[in-house]
Every structure is written in C-alpha cells, then in structure tokens.
Design a protein around this motif. Structure first.
Motif, PDB file in Angstrom:
ATOM      1  N   GLN A 126       0.831  -1.213   0.000  1.00 16.59           N
ATOM      2  CA  GLN A 126       0.000   0.000   0.000  1.00 16.59           C
ATOM      3  C   GLN A 126       0.864   1.262   0.000  1.00 16.59           C
ATOM      4  OE1 GLN A 126      -2.591  -0.367   3.383  1.00 16.59           O
ATOM      5  NE2 GLN A 126      -3.859  -1.971   2.444  1.00 16.59           N
ATOM      6  N   ALA A 129       2.227   1.783  -3.506  1.00 12.17           N
ATOM      7  CA  ALA A 129       1.218   2.146  -4.501  1.00 12.17           C
ATOM      8  C   ALA A 129       0.674   3.551  -4.321  1.00 12.17           C
ATOM      9  CB  ALA A 129       0.063   1.140  -4.442  1.00 12.17           C
ATOM     10  N   ASP A 130       0.910   4.185  -3.173  1.00 14.30           N
ATOM     11  CA  ASP A 130       0.409   5.538  -2.942  1.00 14.30           C
ATOM     12  C   ASP A 130       1.243   6.542  -3.756  1.00 14.30           C
ATOM     13  OD1 ASP A 130      -0.677   7.894  -1.986  1.00 14.30           O
ATOM     14  OD2 ASP A 130      -0.489   7.324   0.133  1.00 14.30           O
ATOM     15  N   GLU A 131       0.560   7.351  -4.567  1.00  8.48           N
ATOM     16  CA  GLU A 131       1.256   8.321  -5.414  1.00  8.48           C
ATOM     17  C   GLU A 131       1.946   9.409  -4.608  1.00  8.48           C
ATOM     18  OE1 GLU A 131      -1.574   9.797  -8.150  1.00  8.48           O
ATOM     19  OE2 GLU A 131      -1.825   7.883  -9.239  1.00  8.48           O
ATOM     20  N   GLN A 132       1.463   9.715  -3.414  1.00  6.27           N
ATOM     21  CA  GLN A 132       2.107  10.751  -2.595  1.00  6.27           C
ATOM     22  C   GLN A 132       3.493  10.339  -2.125  1.00  6.27           C
ATOM     23  OE1 GLN A 132      -0.592  11.695   0.575  1.00  6.27           O
ATOM     24  NE2 GLN A 132      -2.159  12.547  -0.773  1.00  6.27           N
ATOM     25  N   ASN A 133       3.769   9.072  -2.148  1.00  6.99           N
ATOM     26  CA  ASN A 133       5.078   8.583  -1.717  1.00  6.99           C
ATOM     27  C   ASN A 133       6.011   8.337  -2.901  1.00  6.99           C
ATOM     28  OD1 ASN A 133       4.039   8.517   0.932  1.00  6.99           O
ATOM     29  ND2 ASN A 133       3.252   6.427   0.604  1.00  6.99           N
ATOM     30  N   GLY A 134       5.662   8.853  -4.062  1.00 10.31           N
ATOM     31  CA  GLY A 134       6.482   8.591  -5.255  1.00 10.31           C
ATOM     32  C   GLY A 134       7.892   9.112  -5.118  1.00 10.31           C
ATOM     33  N   SER A 135       8.070  10.330  -4.578  1.00 10.96           N
ATOM     34  CA  SER A 135       9.419  10.884  -4.437  1.00 10.96           C
ATOM     35  C   SER A 135      10.258  10.120  -3.424  1.00 10.96           C
ATOM     36  CB  SER A 135       9.335  12.363  -4.034  1.00 10.96           C
ATOM     37  OG  SER A 135       8.665  12.490  -2.782  1.00 10.96           O
ATOM     38  N   LYS A 138      10.610   6.353  -5.554  1.00 10.64           N
ATOM     39  CA  LYS A 138      11.249   6.327  -6.870  1.00 10.64           C
ATOM     40  C   LYS A 138      12.278   7.432  -7.051  1.00 10.64           C
ATOM     41  CE  LYS A 138       7.083   4.349  -8.934  1.00 10.64           C
ATOM     42  NZ  LYS A 138       6.029   4.511  -9.964  1.00 10.64           N
TER      43      LYS A 138
END
Length: 351
Positions: A126, A129-135, A138
């Motif tokens: 989870q 998959a959360d976009e807010q944790n992209g930085s 990735k």
C-alpha cells in the motif's frame, strides 16, 4: 444424569492452538492475526487465557479465498523482502523505516543476535502504490528534510513498534485496571513507582502488566534486548505514557478499588482484677486458679528453697543429755544375786 460431561463453554469455544490448526496458521501468524483484529477472541471465564468461538472459526473459513486470503493478510516480511516488494534497495527501505514512514509489526533476534524487524506485506504494498510517496520510493535521493533527520540519527522503528504493540494490548483490555497494566508495560518500574505510589495499587497494576514478547531464555541477551525495546526511552513518549497512566488509574480506582489484605483483629487485653463487672471477676478468678494450679506445692517449694548442705552437715548434732530426776535415792540398793552352782552348795554344807 446425562453421560455427556463436556460443558457448554468447551463446545462453543476452543483454545488458540486448536483454532490455529483449524485455520491453517502457524502460532506466530495466529497471534499476529489476533493482535491486528483479524481474529476475534473471548476471555476465558476460568482464567485460562483467551479462547476462540467456534462461530468465529466458521466465519473465517466461509470467506472467499480461504485460507490463502487470510494468510496474505497476516504475512510479515523482513527488510530485504519488503525492499523487493517496493522495488527499492534495502538501504532505501531502512531509511524510510527509520523515518517512521513504515511501522514494524514484530521483531525477533536471529542466531547472530541481530535485531530483525518485520513489516506487514500488505502495508508495504500500500505504501509503494500511494502516489504521494512517489518521491520517497522512486526518487534518486530523499528530500532535504528527511535527509537532515537521518543525519541527526533519528530512528523511530522501536518507538513506532511500541505504539503499535500498545494498541494491541489495549484492544484486549477488558477494564481500566488492564488498560493501566498495558500502559505500564512500556514504562520502567521506577516510572511506575512514581505514578502509582500506593503499594497495593502498584501490585495490582503489575498483575496486569504484560511482559515483552518471548525471545530466548530469561536473562539471555535476546531477552534483555527484547526488554530494552519494550521500554520507552524517548522523553516525549515517556511523558504521554505517564499522563495516560495517571488518567487511566483514576478511572480504575472509580471502577474497582485495588484489593488489600483484610485487617487483623486486635487481641483482646485481659482486664485487671477488680474491674469489668461480673465477667471481669470471673476471668480474674479463673486466672488465679490457673496460677495456683501451676504453682508448685508447699513441700516442694520448701525443699527447693532450703539451703543445700553437705553430707557432713546432715549428721545429727551432739547434744548433752539432760539429767533425769533420781526418784529412788533413799531406797537401799540390793546386792547383786550370786549364781547358784556346785561351789555354792559345797560352801553351805561346810557351814
């Protein structure tokens, strides 16, 4: 009387070990499922721990995808396995966990005495998959704020685990005293003594104070490490734990006072002679009779009280005989009679 000796509670519930076997779980997975609220348990009225209702087992077995779905919901992974799930390096995942972004669900000490943190695989997926944790996941480098905190040595894994473990304990607490014991489980005994000053209340709190998860024999390095992780060491954490314990302790006192030993009855003092009316006189007379019966006889007392004498002192003393009165002083004294024999008869014949 019926021959069926199985009681109703045993028919409707079963032990955790039996429930784990019927659900296809290892005991560690079963305990984690209970802590997470995936499996509901009931307190044993006989004081033998918690039990699982048969209806709860049937509910879980009737769910879609059983048992794989249940196993996946309680699956825990180590740091390297979690890094593979997030498609990051192990070092990147460790830094994210130190920042408190991923909370451990359990830990253990391996054979090399190294602390191994475990995380829920479901939560790791989870987070990735959360976009807010992209930085964070990735990005080539972490943002400036997290990097500064890491340079300062921040590591919130143990503290976050304690907070999660406290939630597990509070979920199973049935009354304020058990909640007080759960809060006290994360505090040092010195901290507990400062808040719970009454010794009987403190003993009652320790009765419901669970120990750290079992790791190795008592006193072993693994057990000492587990105890150290279980005890709060951050000043902020200690402060709010102390405040919560004091508040819950007030609720526990209002709910039910801590048990105390029954007071001992005071010994009845014997009344002195001449006081206390008829009963006092009877007791005084009875005491005198007992003292007289226990007192040695007069002859024995005299014998023991007389001074000791040596054998020479025991001989009768020489006494001068007293002169008797001479009642026959004026009477003639008769001559002693001579024996009559052969010479006497010859002498008479010659005369």
């Amino acid at each position: 009387m019926s021959g069926n000796t199985v009681t109703q509670p045993d028919v409707l519930t079963c032990t955790p070990s039996r429930a784990a076997r019927e659900l296809g779980l290892k005991r560690r997975e079963f305990d984690l499922a209970v802590n997470l609220g995936r499996i509901r348990t009931l307190p044993d009225e006989g004081g033998g721990g918690r039990r699982v209702a048969r209806a709860e087992i049937e509910r879980l077995r009737s769910q879609d995808g059983f048992p794989e779905a249940l196993l996946e919901r309680v699956r825990s992974v180590s740091t390297n396995e979690a890094a593979r799930l997030m498609d990051v390096t192990g070092d990147r995942f460790t830094r994210l966990a130190r920042l408190g972004l991923l909370v451990p669900v359990a830990f253990y000490v391996n054979r090399y005495r190294t602390l191994v943190w475990l995380y829920l695989a479901e939560e790791v997926r989870q987070f990735a998959a959360d976009e807010q944790n992209g930085s964070l996941v990735k990005g080539r480098v972490l943002p400036e704020g997290p990097r500064v905190r890491l340079r300062d040595g921040v590591d919130l894994r143990a503290r976050n685990w304690r907070g999660r473990h406290l939630g597990f304990l509070l979920r199973q607490a049935a009354d304020p005293w058990e909640r007080a014991g759960a809060l006290a489980a994360l505090l040092d005994p010195v901290q507990i003594a400062e808040i719970v000053k009454d010794p009987y209340e403190r003993a009652h709190v320790h009765r419901f104070r669970p120990g750290p998860p079992t790791h190795g024999a008592p006193g072993s390095p693994s057990a000492q490490l587990a105890e150290r992780i279980m005890t709060a060491d951050d000043p902020d954490e200690i402060s709010w734990l102390r405040a919560d314990l004091a508040h819950v302790l007030d609720e526990a006192r209002a709910h039910r006072p801590a048990p105390r030993p029954a007071p001992r009855p005071a010994p009845r003092a014997e009344r002195r002679a001449g006081g206390g009316g008829v009963r006092g006189a009877e007791r005084t007379h009875h005491a005198r009779c007992l003292s007289v019966s226990r007192r040695p006889s007069a002859a024995v007392s005299a014998a023991h009280s007389a001074p000791c004498r040596t054998p020479l002192d025991r001989r009768p003393e020489a006494r001068t005989p007293e002169p008797r009165p001479d009642t026959h002083a004026h009477e003639p004294v008769p001559e002693p009679k001579r024996p009559r024999g052969l010479l006497d008869r010859l002498r008479r014949r010659s005369l």
